[in-house]
Write an enzyme that holds these catalytic residues in place. Sequence first.
Site, PDB file in Angstrom:
ATOM      1  N   GLY A 156       9.159 -11.125  -2.854  1.00  0.00           N
ATOM      2  CA  GLY A 156       9.085 -10.498  -1.526  1.00  0.00           C
ATOM      3  C   GLY A 156       7.733 -10.638  -0.857  1.00  0.00           C
TER       4      GLY A 156
ATOM      5  N   VAL B 170       0.838  -1.205   0.000  1.00  0.00           N
ATOM      6  CA  VAL B 170       0.000   0.000   0.000  1.00  0.00           C
ATOM      7  C   VAL B 170       0.877   1.260   0.000  1.00  0.00           C
ATOM      8  CG1 VAL B 170      -1.927  -1.157   1.162  1.00  0.00           C
ATOM      9  CG2 VAL B 170      -0.189  -0.010   2.552  1.00  0.00           C
ATOM     10  N   ASP B 171       2.195   1.081  -0.201  1.00  0.00           N
ATOM     11  CA  ASP B 171       3.121   2.216  -0.060  1.00  0.00           C
ATOM     12  C   ASP B 171       3.276   3.075  -1.308  1.00  0.00           C
ATOM     13  OD1 ASP B 171       4.888   0.691  -1.714  1.00  0.00           O
ATOM     14  OD2 ASP B 171       5.831  -0.235   0.032  1.00  0.00           O
TER      15      ASP B 171
ATOM     16  N   HIS C  39      -4.345  -4.131  -2.526  1.00  0.00           N
ATOM     17  CA  HIS C  39      -4.734  -3.823  -1.137  1.00  0.00           C
ATOM     18  C   HIS C  39      -4.886  -2.328  -0.886  1.00  0.00           C
ATOM     19  CE1 HIS C  39      -3.083  -7.999   0.319  1.00  0.00           C
ATOM     20  NE2 HIS C  39      -4.211  -8.084  -0.345  1.00  0.00           N
TER      21      HIS C  39
END
Length: 244
Positions: A187, A103-104, A119
């Site tokens: 990741g 969500v970054d 997300h």
Amino acid sequence: MDFPSELIRFLTSATRIAVLTGAGVSQESGLRTFRDAQIGFWAQYKPEDLASPEAFARDPKLVWDWYAWRREAVKGVRPNAGHYALVEMESKTPEFTLITQNVDGLHRFAGSKNVLELHGNIQRVRCADCGTFTEIWGDDSESVPTCTVCGGLLRPDVVWFGESLPRGELESAVLAARSCQVFFSIGTSGLVQPAAALAHAARNNGSVIVEVNAEPTPLTPKVDFALHGKSGEILPKLVKAMWG
Ligand code: OAD
């Protein structure tokens, strides 16, 4: 790092690549992975106890403050070499879809274009009641800011446990996974559905599966190529091995 020649052959001939990323891809930017995100005051809570509609109903201020803390952390970081390698991969691949659970917003910040944020995005804020998005809100230390339209509580535009994923994004992600020739899982612990099922959908459709992760995951035994190490180191080398 030497990559298997078969992997390089698959990659250079692929015209359709799909990539799923998780918190690990942002670890080298200085963000903690999701299952590692609790430090200091927050160590007493499980992420699942903060990222759910029930938690917000029970203690909205606690949940708002956790996201405000994470939002500040995101503001202070930059994409890393792994994010940029994926930008380059996109530029060389006719059909490239980057599906992220993060969500970054760092993939878009780096320059990736075809990004599906499964997300949501922590920088977006909307009303929990009427859904109106807002870019400005007052932050006092006493209470959660409210919507100027209906007075409802504001919340981050992220997907919480028990909530549905944005439909359009999920459908596009499933389509990309089913139609790609190579699928990367990068990741991510692969523990959270439905994102985790995308690799299996790709595999069932004959795609070559490549995992890039600091550690083995439940997906590792099922992949064609497992590249273990930091994505910020492996991905630039892989892109260089493919396109020089
Ligand atoms: P996790 O925290 O579950 O997993 C992070 C993964 O990144 C682990 O498998 C690590 O081994 C790996 N890792 C750590 N550093 C790495 C590095 N430098 N390079 C490569 N791999 C590295 O995070 P996610 O899988 O993203 O959802 O979690 C998925 C979802 O669970 C999140 O989006 C969140 C959470 O529930 C929601 O909030 C809806």
